[in-house]
Design a protein around this motif. Structure first.
Motif, PDB file in Angstrom:
ATOM      1  N   ASP A 113       0.832  -1.202   0.000  1.00 26.99           N
ATOM      2  CA  ASP A 113       0.000   0.000   0.000  1.00 26.99           C
ATOM      3  C   ASP A 113       0.866   1.251   0.000  1.00 26.99           C
ATOM      4  N   THR A 114       0.287   2.332  -0.494  1.00 24.17           N
ATOM      5  CA  THR A 114       0.898   3.656  -0.423  1.00 24.17           C
ATOM      6  C   THR A 114       0.077   4.486   0.571  1.00 24.17           C
ATOM      7  N   ILE A 115       0.532   5.683   0.858  1.00 25.36           N
ATOM      8  CA  ILE A 115      -0.254   6.580   1.717  1.00 25.36           C
ATOM      9  C   ILE A 115      -1.624   6.816   1.073  1.00 25.36           C
ATOM     10  N   ASN A 116      -1.656   7.010  -0.239  1.00 22.92           N
ATOM     11  CA  ASN A 116      -2.935   7.246  -0.917  1.00 22.92           C
ATOM     12  C   ASN A 116      -3.873   6.055  -0.803  1.00 22.92           C
ATOM     13  N   THR A 117      -3.373   4.829  -1.002  1.00 22.29           N
ATOM     14  CA  THR A 117      -4.278   3.674  -0.897  1.00 22.29           C
ATOM     15  C   THR A 117      -4.688   3.456   0.555  1.00 22.29           C
ATOM     16  N   LYS A 170       5.455   3.234  -1.769  1.00 22.78           N
ATOM     17  CA  LYS A 170       4.945   2.173  -0.900  1.00 22.78           C
ATOM     18  C   LYS A 170       5.377   2.396   0.551  1.00 22.78           C
ATOM     19  N   ILE A 171       4.471   2.092   1.467  1.00 27.30           N
ATOM     20  CA  ILE A 171       4.719   2.241   2.904  1.00 27.30           C
ATOM     21  C   ILE A 171       5.802   1.245   3.319  1.00 27.30           C
ATOM     22  N   SER A 172       6.840   1.752   4.012  1.00 27.97           N
ATOM     23  CA  SER A 172       7.954   0.893   4.401  1.00 27.97           C
ATOM     24  C   SER A 172       7.988   0.606   5.898  1.00 27.97           C
ATOM     25  N   SER A 173       7.200   1.338   6.677  1.00 32.66           N
ATOM     26  CA  SER A 173       7.159   1.055   8.111  1.00 32.66           C
ATOM     27  C   SER A 173       5.837   1.524   8.709  1.00 32.66           C
TER      28      SER A 173
END
Length: 189
Positions: A113-117, A170-173
């Motif tokens: 996921d990304t911040i947007n998703t 993409k979210i890394s943490s």
């Protein structure tokens, strides 16, 4: 004066039901948790239960534990009186996409996921952006709950570019717990 009071009363009558409805929905939401390295972690975990789940930490004290796994997953836990205060999970391996946090019934995955998703799933959040040495850290903070107790969950992306670009990395943490705090600035609610 009467007109301004009437406008204020009308706006309260319009806004109040939606606020109560939102809080009622949140109160009925399932308990939030993290799934890390195949283990379910909740804010109700303790130092003892985390050691049972993950084994002997690489670093350990009464207030802090750290585990590092071969697949480049790092887990840190902070405790207050043995109870979990904050759990942080950092993934340095972009191919590992099985670790996630459940917030308000929605799964938000590391390296997927990304911040947007993530925002499309949780709807309400606050945001912070910090830049150092040409690289930026962009954080999204969301409310989470377990057994009726509320705490914060933080999702982080690292990279270069403007806010629009950072929100698509993409979210890394992620971190969750009572000690996770946002500035309550740049919120979309």
């Amino acid at each position: 004066m009467k007109l301004s009071k009437s406008i204020l009363l009308a706006s309260l009558l319009v806004v109040t039901p939606s606020v109560f409805a939102k809080n009622a929905d949140l109160a009925n939401a399932p308990d939030d948790f993290a799934m890390v390295a195949g283990k379910k972690i909740t804010i109700a975990d303790t130092r003892k239960t985390l050691i049972q789940k993950f084994g002997k930490p690489k670093a350990d004290s009464d207030s802090y534990s750290n585990w590092e796994f071969q697949n480049n997953i790092s887990i840190t836990a902070n405790y207050e009186d043995g109870a979990l205060a904050n759990l942080g999970v950092n993934s340095l391996n972009p191919s590992i996409t099985s670790n996630y946090v459940l917030v308000g019934g929605e799964k938000i995955y590391l390296n997927k996921d990304t911040i947007n998703t993530a925002l499309s799933k949780v709807k309400n959040a606050c945001f912070e952006n910090m830049t150092s040495g040409g690289e930026s850290m962009y954080d999204m903070f969301s409310d989470a709950q377990y057994g009726g107790d509320w705490y914060k969950t933080q999702f982080t992306t690292l990279g270069k570019g403007n806010v629009k670009a950072l929100r698509n990395i993409k979210i890394s943490s992620f971190n969750f717990g009572y000690s996770v705090e946002s500035s309550q600035k740049n919120c979309n609610y």
